[in-house]
Design an enzyme around this catalytic site. Structure first.
Site, short mmCIF file in Angstrom:
data_model
loop_
_atom_site.label_atom_id
_atom_site.label_comp_id
_atom_site.label_asym_id
_atom_site.label_seq_id
_atom_site.Cartn_x
_atom_site.Cartn_y
_atom_site.Cartn_z
N SER A 63 -1.44 -0.67 2.97
CA SER A 63 -0.98 -1.53 4.07
C SER A 63 -0.03 -0.84 5.04
O SER A 63 0.25 -1.39 6.10
CB SER A 63 -0.28 -2.76 3.51
OG SER A 63 -1.22 -3.72 3.16
N LYS B 129 -0.98 -0.48 8.64
CA LYS B 129 -1.12 -1.65 9.54
C LYS B 129 -0.28 -1.57 10.82
O LYS B 129 -0.79 -1.89 11.90
CB LYS B 129 -0.84 -2.93 8.76
CG LYS B 129 -1.94 -3.23 7.73
CD LYS B 129 -1.57 -4.38 6.79
CE LYS B 129 -2.68 -4.64 5.79
NZ LYS B 129 -2.28 -5.59 4.73
N TYR C 51 -11.24 -0.83 8.36
CA TYR C 51 -10.04 -1.27 7.65
C TYR C 51 -9.88 -0.54 6.31
O TYR C 51 -8.81 0.00 6.00
CB TYR C 51 -10.09 -2.79 7.45
CG TYR C 51 -8.98 -3.30 6.56
CD1 TYR C 51 -7.66 -3.31 6.98
CD2 TYR C 51 -9.25 -3.74 5.25
CE1 TYR C 51 -6.63 -3.74 6.15
CE2 TYR C 51 -8.23 -4.18 4.42
CZ TYR C 51 -6.93 -4.18 4.87
OH TYR C 51 -5.91 -4.60 4.04
N TYR D 247 5.67 -8.78 3.71
CA TYR D 247 4.98 -10.03 3.34
C TYR D 247 5.99 -11.14 3.04
O TYR D 247 6.89 -11.38 3.82
CB TYR D 247 4.04 -9.81 2.13
CG TYR D 247 3.36 -8.49 2.10
CD1 TYR D 247 2.43 -8.15 3.06
CD2 TYR D 247 3.65 -7.55 1.11
CE1 TYR D 247 1.78 -6.94 3.04
CE2 TYR D 247 3.01 -6.32 1.07
CZ TYR D 247 2.08 -6.03 2.05
OH TYR D 247 1.46 -4.82 2.01
N VAL E 266 0.38 -1.43 -1.31
CA VAL E 266 0.15 -1.62 -2.75
C VAL E 266 0.00 -0.32 -3.53
O VAL E 266 -0.05 -0.35 -4.75
CB VAL E 266 -1.08 -2.51 -3.05
CG1 VAL E 266 -0.80 -3.97 -2.77
CG2 VAL E 266 -2.32 -2.03 -2.33
N1 GLN Z 1 -6.19 -2.12 1.08
C1 GLN Z 1 -5.35 -3.12 0.49
C2 GLN Z 1 -6.04 -4.46 0.56
O1 GLN Z 1 -6.71 -4.72 1.51
C3 GLN Z 1 -4.05 -3.14 1.23
C4 GLN Z 1 -3.11 -4.18 0.70
C5 GLN Z 1 -1.68 -3.75 0.64
O2 GLN Z 1 -1.33 -2.57 0.65
N2 GLN Z 1 -0.82 -4.73 0.54
O3 GLN Z 1 -5.93 -5.27 -0.32
#
Ligand code: GLN
Length: 336
Positions: A81, A84, A206, A258, A276
């Site tokens: 993430s 992003k 993505y 988040y 994550v």
């Molecule tokens: N690629 C992960 C997903 O789409 C990214 C999520 C994350 O890092 N919070 O679930």
């Protein structure tokens, strides 16, 4: 063993005395949290489950390109993430703010990163830092053929990191094979007209963005590039159009962690983004980029030692956006 190093070979914006203090703080934080073993490595993307839970790295990079490190700063992991904010920046560079905001909002959702909730009035994802918003952003920056959009993304990120980055194809395959929740989100977005019908291409863009490999130093340099109004500290290359960076950092500040974003803003007080894979990076505008890596996550999907180390770093160095005692501030520098 801290395995620390300070690559202070470049110009020194930070005085040697201050540099030594920063290194001491980073080494101390590394030692303090080295043995914290709480949390769990993400396994919902099976390939991520292979991460070594013991890994722990910290890096701080200045806008002059000075780098301070501790621990496993050079261990590679996928950006997840943390791609992003950069994707959001590229979407605004390509389409402008108004058009981009037709596809994604800038409101904190208070929801988990993979939430399937949308703004009731507009149908837009709440913000570009949660999966739904990032998928909408990926649809805006994808190209034809899809490989071209992925290459452009990796090129930009490489420019920001100051070294050539690459995709981890095993993680990409793993995400693609198991990403049904993201697929569901994408079809909801198609249904409400937020993304076009090239859903497969959007998701590929993505997943590929999330699967790009970085280490702590790369993230700190990418953050320092943001802090340095878009110019890479070492190469001097203009990477990001500065007129959009303030929007990216504002959204990172309010939504970057988040459903922990409010606590983060309160305690650490920096625009930041977690992923994550266990990384977190933060921007001290006009001064530093910071990054921490530790793969074990808490219930919100944020790195346990990443949060502990960032809090402590912010406290010790006075990095909170509303803290006047910031070590890099002209106020403190004037006292030295
Ligand atoms: N690629 C992960 C997903 O789409 C990214 C999520 C994350 O890092 N919070 O679930």
């Amino acid at each position: 063993m801290t395995n620390s190093q300070h690559s202070g070979s470049v110009s020194s914006d930070v005085s040697p005395w201050l540099g030594a203090q920063i290194q001491k703080v980073i080494d101390g934080i590394y030692r303090k949290y080295k043995d914290v073993d709480d949390g769990a490595v993400a396994t919902y993307i099976p390939e991520l489950g292979k991460a070594d839970p013991k890994k722990f790295g910290i890096c701080l990079a200045t806008v002059e390109g000075e780098v301070f490190t501790a621990g496993d700063w050079d261990t590679e992991f996928t950006i997840q993430s943390m791609c992003k904010p950069f994707a959001f920046q590229l979407a605004m560079q390509r389409h402008g703010t108004e058009e981009t905001l037709r596809h994604v909002g800038v409101e904190p959702s208070g929801e988990a990163f993979n939430s399937i909730e949308f703004d009731q009035k507009t149908g837009r994802p709440f913000n570009p830092m949660v999966n739904a918003g990032a998928i909408a952003v990926s649809s805006l920056i994808k190209q034809k053929p899809v490989q071209a959009g992925i290459e452009e993304f990796v090129d930009k990120m490489s420019d920001a990191a100051g070294r050539r980055l690459r995709i981890d194809h095993a993680v990409l395959a793993s995400e693609t094979a198991t990403g049904n929740r993201n697929r569901a989100i994408a079809y909801m977005l198609l249904n409400s007209g937020i993304i076009d019908d090239e859903v497969h291409e959007t998701l590929h863009q993505y997943f590929a963005q999330c699967s790009m490999l970085v280490n702590c130093k790369d993230l700190a340099m990418m953050a320092a590039t943001m802090a340095n109004i878009g110019n890479q500290p070492l190469t001097g290359k203009p990477v990001f159009d500065f007129q959009y960076l303030k929007y990216v950092m504002a959204v990172m500040f309010s939504c970057g962690l988040y459903d922990y974003a409010g606590n983060w803003a309160f305690e650490v007080g920096l625009p930041a983004k977690s992923g994550v894979s266990g990384g977190i990076f933060g921007v001290v505008n006009r001064q530093f980029g910071i990054a921490v890596y530790s793969p074990k996550l808490d219930a919100q999907g944020n790195s346990v030692r990443g949060i502990l180390a960032s809090k402590e770093l912010a406290n010790h160095l006075g990095l909170h956006a509303f803290d006047f005692s910031n070590v890099g501030s002209t106020f403190v520098q004037a006292l030295l």
